[in-house]
Write a protein that holds these residues in place. Structure first.
Motif, PDB file in Angstrom:
ATOM      1  N   LEU A 107     -16.911  33.128  -3.403  1.00  0.00           N
ATOM      2  CA  LEU A 107     -15.527  33.068  -2.948  1.00  0.00           C
ATOM      3  C   LEU A 107     -15.507  32.723  -1.472  1.00  0.00           C
ATOM      4  O   LEU A 107     -16.254  33.297  -0.693  1.00  0.00           O
ATOM      5  CB  LEU A 107     -14.830  34.420  -3.134  1.00  0.00           C
ATOM      6  CG  LEU A 107     -14.680  34.937  -4.553  1.00  0.00           C
ATOM      7  CD1 LEU A 107     -14.080  36.339  -4.535  1.00  0.00           C
ATOM      8  CD2 LEU A 107     -13.815  34.004  -5.364  1.00  0.00           C
ATOM      9  N   HIS A 132     -14.477  33.015   2.258  1.00  0.00           N
ATOM     10  CA  HIS A 132     -13.991  34.124   3.088  1.00  0.00           C
ATOM     11  C   HIS A 132     -13.873  33.573   4.503  1.00  0.00           C
ATOM     12  O   HIS A 132     -14.871  33.333   5.171  1.00  0.00           O
ATOM     13  CB  HIS A 132     -14.965  35.293   3.025  1.00  0.00           C
ATOM     14  CG  HIS A 132     -14.419  36.536   3.635  1.00  0.00           C
ATOM     15  ND1 HIS A 132     -14.758  37.777   3.180  1.00  0.00           N
ATOM     16  CD2 HIS A 132     -13.572  36.746   4.670  1.00  0.00           C
ATOM     17  CE1 HIS A 132     -14.137  38.705   3.905  1.00  0.00           C
ATOM     18  NE2 HIS A 132     -13.421  38.088   4.821  1.00  0.00           N
ATOM     19  N   GLU A 152      -0.214  37.036  -2.067  1.00  0.00           N
ATOM     20  CA  GLU A 152      -1.046  38.034  -1.402  1.00  0.00           C
ATOM     21  C   GLU A 152      -1.403  39.132  -2.397  1.00  0.00           C
ATOM     22  O   GLU A 152      -0.533  39.764  -2.983  1.00  0.00           O
ATOM     23  CB  GLU A 152      -0.302  38.624  -0.216  1.00  0.00           C
ATOM     24  CG  GLU A 152      -1.124  39.567   0.609  1.00  0.00           C
ATOM     25  CD  GLU A 152      -0.408  40.057   1.849  1.00  0.00           C
ATOM     26  OE1 GLU A 152      -0.714  41.188   2.275  1.00  0.00           O
ATOM     27  OE2 GLU A 152       0.448  39.333   2.400  1.00  0.00           O
ATOM     28  N   ARG A 185      -4.119  43.458   1.508  1.00  0.00           N
ATOM     29  CA  ARG A 185      -4.220  43.338   2.967  1.00  0.00           C
ATOM     30  C   ARG A 185      -4.579  44.711   3.521  1.00  0.00           C
ATOM     31  O   ARG A 185      -3.872  45.681   3.284  1.00  0.00           O
ATOM     32  CB  ARG A 185      -2.908  42.865   3.575  1.00  0.00           C
ATOM     33  CG  ARG A 185      -3.012  42.625   5.079  1.00  0.00           C
ATOM     34  CD  ARG A 185      -1.699  42.303   5.755  1.00  0.00           C
ATOM     35  NE  ARG A 185      -0.973  41.202   5.175  1.00  0.00           N
ATOM     36  CZ  ARG A 185      -0.111  40.438   5.837  1.00  0.00           C
ATOM     37  NH1 ARG A 185       0.112  40.659   7.128  1.00  0.00           N
ATOM     38  NH2 ARG A 185       0.546  39.480   5.220  1.00  0.00           N
ATOM     39  N   HIS A 245      -9.246  42.734   6.184  1.00  0.00           N
ATOM     40  CA  HIS A 245      -9.534  42.006   4.945  1.00  0.00           C
ATOM     41  C   HIS A 245      -8.222  41.714   4.233  1.00  0.00           C
ATOM     42  O   HIS A 245      -7.348  42.569   4.154  1.00  0.00           O
ATOM     43  CB  HIS A 245     -10.429  42.816   4.014  1.00  0.00           C
ATOM     44  CG  HIS A 245     -10.620  42.163   2.684  1.00  0.00           C
ATOM     45  ND1 HIS A 245     -11.486  41.112   2.507  1.00  0.00           N
ATOM     46  CD2 HIS A 245     -10.035  42.378   1.494  1.00  0.00           C
ATOM     47  CE1 HIS A 245     -11.421  40.718   1.239  1.00  0.00           C
ATOM     48  NE2 HIS A 245     -10.560  41.473   0.600  1.00  0.00           N
ATOM     49  N   SER A 267      -6.831  39.322   0.605  1.00  0.00           N
ATOM     50  CA  SER A 267      -7.153  38.476  -0.541  1.00  0.00           C
ATOM     51  C   SER A 267      -5.887  37.762  -0.973  1.00  0.00           C
ATOM     52  O   SER A 267      -4.825  38.384  -1.091  1.00  0.00           O
ATOM     53  CB  SER A 267      -7.673  39.308  -1.717  1.00  0.00           C
ATOM     54  OG  SER A 267      -8.875  39.934  -1.387  1.00  0.00           O
ATOM     55  N   VAL A 289      -4.377  34.938  -3.954  1.00  0.00           N
ATOM     56  CA  VAL A 289      -4.624  34.272  -5.229  1.00  0.00           C
ATOM     57  C   VAL A 289      -3.748  33.020  -5.265  1.00  0.00           C
ATOM     58  O   VAL A 289      -2.552  33.078  -4.978  1.00  0.00           O
ATOM     59  CB  VAL A 289      -4.294  35.200  -6.423  1.00  0.00           C
ATOM     60  CG1 VAL A 289      -4.526  34.480  -7.740  1.00  0.00           C
ATOM     61  CG2 VAL A 289      -5.133  36.470  -6.348  1.00  0.00           C
ATOM     62  N   VAL A 310      -9.286  32.374  -5.625  1.00  0.00           N
ATOM     63  CA  VAL A 310      -9.107  33.474  -4.684  1.00  0.00           C
ATOM     64  C   VAL A 310      -9.694  33.076  -3.333  1.00  0.00           C
ATOM     65  O   VAL A 310     -10.765  32.474  -3.260  1.00  0.00           O
ATOM     66  CB  VAL A 310      -9.791  34.759  -5.199  1.00  0.00           C
ATOM     67  CG1 VAL A 310      -9.730  35.877  -4.163  1.00  0.00           C
ATOM     68  CG2 VAL A 310      -9.149  35.205  -6.510  1.00  0.00           C
ATOM     69  N   LEU A 311      -8.976  33.423  -2.286  1.00  0.00           N
ATOM     70  CA  LEU A 311      -9.414  33.200  -0.917  1.00  0.00           C
ATOM     71  C   LEU A 311      -9.345  34.531  -0.190  1.00  0.00           C
ATOM     72  O   LEU A 311      -8.330  35.233  -0.277  1.00  0.00           O
ATOM     73  CB  LEU A 311      -8.500  32.178  -0.229  1.00  0.00           C
ATOM     74  CG  LEU A 311      -8.736  31.931   1.248  1.00  0.00           C
ATOM     75  CD1 LEU A 311     -10.074  31.238   1.470  1.00  0.00           C
ATOM     76  CD2 LEU A 311      -7.606  31.085   1.818  1.00  0.00           C
ATOM     77  N   MET A 312     -10.420  34.878   0.490  1.00  0.00           N
ATOM     78  CA  MET A 312     -10.419  36.087   1.309  1.00  0.00           C
ATOM     79  C   MET A 312     -10.382  35.649   2.769  1.00  0.00           C
ATOM     80  O   MET A 312     -10.887  34.575   3.114  1.00  0.00           O
ATOM     81  CB  MET A 312     -11.671  36.920   1.029  1.00  0.00           C
ATOM     82  CG  MET A 312     -11.761  37.386  -0.413  1.00  0.00           C
ATOM     83  SD  MET A 312     -13.162  38.480  -0.752  1.00  0.00           S
ATOM     84  CE  MET A 312     -14.548  37.437  -0.389  1.00  0.00           C
ATOM     85  N   ASN A 331      -9.883  37.199   7.149  1.00  0.00           N
ATOM     86  CA  ASN A 331      -9.757  38.286   8.111  1.00  0.00           C
ATOM     87  C   ASN A 331      -9.507  37.703   9.493  1.00  0.00           C
ATOM     88  O   ASN A 331      -9.743  36.522   9.738  1.00  0.00           O
ATOM     89  CB  ASN A 331     -11.022  39.162   8.135  1.00  0.00           C
ATOM     90  CG  ASN A 331     -12.267  38.392   8.465  1.00  0.00           C
ATOM     91  OD1 ASN A 331     -12.934  37.901   7.558  1.00  0.00           O
ATOM     92  ND2 ASN A 331     -12.595  38.258   9.736  1.00  0.00           N
TER      93      ASN A 331
END
Length: 155
Positions: free
Chosen positions: A10, A12, A33, A36, A46, A48, A50, A56-58, A60
């Motif tokens: 994934l 990040h 979202e 969070r 952090h 995440s 969708v 999915v993208l993470m 920070n």
């Protein structure tokens, strides 16, 4: 919302304003979202997201104090070493939505020699994105010919 398959890598991202990036990705790409988590000073530890296709993208906020004083955000380092790609049913509509939300054009959207309608954007946080819709698939011979013309052998 679907959960990502944990067997697959994934992306990040570290960005310079994760809260604003989340808002942008929701507006530009239709992300939702999922989570969070904030630090006591309000930075995003952090998050995440969708995307409509289930990706999915993470992400920070940048924490240079935990990276030897160095920033890791694309805007701060002056370059982005990856491109996030999305294949969408209507690339023209997706393109216009992303540009209207604040993305800048890095490579204009156009019909490409490999058959897709494709272009590249840079988001307001320095992250590169490519968008495409499938088109006519050229034969292996056509691809070889165009590739040889575009990338001549270097001596």
């Amino acid at each position: 919302m679907t959960a990502a398959d944990p067997r697959h890598p994934l992306p990040h991202l570290t960005v310079d304003n994760a809260a604003a990036a989340i808002d942008f990705y929701v507006r530009a790409f239709g992300a939702t979202e999922a989570a969070r988590h904030l630090t006591p000073d309000g930075r995003v530890l952090h998050a995440s997201l969708v995307f409509p296709d289930g990706g999915v993208l993470m992400l920070n906020d940048d924490f240079p104090e935990y990276a030897g004083g160095r920033s890791r955000a694309p805007k701060a380092v002056g370059i982005c070493s990856i491109t996030l790609h999305m294949t969408v049913p209507d690339v023209d509509a997706a393109w216009e939505k992303a540009v209207a939300a604040g993305a800048t054009i890095a490579m204009p959207l156009a019909d490409q020699f490999w058959g897709d309608r494709y272009g590249k954007l840079t988001d307001p946080f320095g992250q590169d994105w490519s968008l495409s819709s499938p088109g006519r698939k050229p034969s292996a011979e056509e691809m070889a010919q165009v590739t040889a013309e575009m990338f001549p052998k270097q001596d």
